[in-house]
Every structure is written in structure tokens, then in C-alpha cells.
Design an enzyme around this catalytic site. Structure first.
Site: not given
Length: 187
Positions: A61, A135
Site C-alpha cells: 500500500h 498486515e
């Protein structure tokens, strides 16, 4: 500026992992992903058989507000992309514009989903959010600056950066849990 793209060429999958599976008492930790039951200190599952080579393109990202502040975000979903992060996502889209992809799999975290949408652009094909791609779960570290973590959890932070396979926090083994969860995505 960091490159956000990694490519992995997959052929016959063979893996070897040396992972500790000692029992650990876990602290109660509740968030949107708790019900998935994928926070396990267990060895990764073996990769499935791959009959033909595939190319997997992995895009991280863009910069989030917490990245810009030096905060650890882990799997929390409180940090949207910054303007710089949106520009990074657009730059990645531009770099991959001529590439063809069969499908898009992305983390449901807002920063990752926004990046995925920008990079995917107008392409056709299935677009699948997969919570296994979120994550690492960093429990008590999440939301704190890197300096705060160094100060409040010096031993744990050192273990995380020098021996991640041994890192434990709040009764969890974040890196080993991530390895296990990531193996579920490939199934």
C-alpha cells in the site's frame, strides 16, 4: 521513493520451515479479524502443487498517515492514505499499465484497498478482498510511534528486529502467526 512492486515467479512449490510450536498463553485481543481464528502460532501450511508457472505481482500500500508519523499500524485500520500514498498508488498503476492480470487479491484494510483500486484501475477480472493479506498483528505496538515502542517494550522490540521468529507480545507470536496466516492465502 520506494518501489512498491515485487514479483514472484512460482513453479513447483517446495518449502521448508523451522518454526517453534511451543504453547503460549494468549492475551484476549479483539478486533474485526478475531472471528477469523487465523491468529495461530503454528507452522505454515505447505504450498499447494502448482502445475504451471505463474507470476504473482505484490504491491504494498501507499504511504498512510501513520507511516508519515512514524507510527506502527500493524493490522489496525485507522490510518488512511496520505496524498503522497495516493500518488504512489497512481505511479504504481502507471508502471503496470501495460501488464495483464487474471485477478486481484487485496487486504481489506482501507489503505490497502484504496491502493489496490488505484493500481487495478479499469481492468476487468475478479477483485477479491482477503483478510489473510492484512498486515502483521502487532497488538500493543499498534498506534505507538517507533520511539515509544523502543522505550516501552525494549526487549520485545529488539527481538522483533533481530530474531523475528522468536518475537512475542501480549501472549502472541506475531511473526509466526503471520507466517501461518499467509500460508492460508496460498491454499
Amino acid at each position: 521513493q520506494r518501489c512498491l512492486i515485487s514479483r514472484i515467479h512460482l513453479k513447483q512449490a517446495v518449502t521448508r520451515h523451522h518454526v517453534s510450536t511451543k504453547a503460549v498463553a494468549t492475551t484476549t485481543w479483539q478486533d474485526a479479524f478475531t472471528e477469523l481464528g487465523d491468529r495461530k502460532d503454528a507452522p505454515p501450511l505447505p504450498l499447494p502443487h502448482i502445475s504451471a508457472p505463474k507470476t504473482v505481482t505484490i504491491v504494498r500500500h501507499g504511504q498512510s498517515t501513520w507511516n508519515a508519523e512514524g507510527r506502527i499500524q500493524g493490522s489496525s485500520d485507522l490510518a488512511p492514505l496520505t496524498d503522497k500514498g495516493r500518488k504512489q498508488a497512481q505511479a504504481t498503476h502507471d508502471m503496470l499499465e501495460g501488464e495483464s492480470f487474471d485477478a486481484l487479491f487485496f487486504s481489506p484494510l482501507k489503505r490497502a484497498a484504496e491502493t489496490a483500486a488505484a493500481v487495478w484501475g479499469g481492468r476487468s477480472g475478479p477483485q477479491t478482498p482477503d483478510p489473510g493479506l492484512r498486515e502483521i498483528d502487532l497488538y500493543s505496538f499498534q498506534g505507538h510511534t517507533k520511539d515509544e515502542v523502543k522505550s516501552r517494550w525494549p526487549v520485545e522490540r529488539t527481538t522483533w528486529t533481530t530474531r523475528p521468529q522468536d518475537f512475542e507480545l501480549d501472549g502472541h507470536a506475531p511473526v509466526r502467526e503471520l507466517w501461518y496466516r499467509a500460508s492460508l492465502v496460498w491454499q
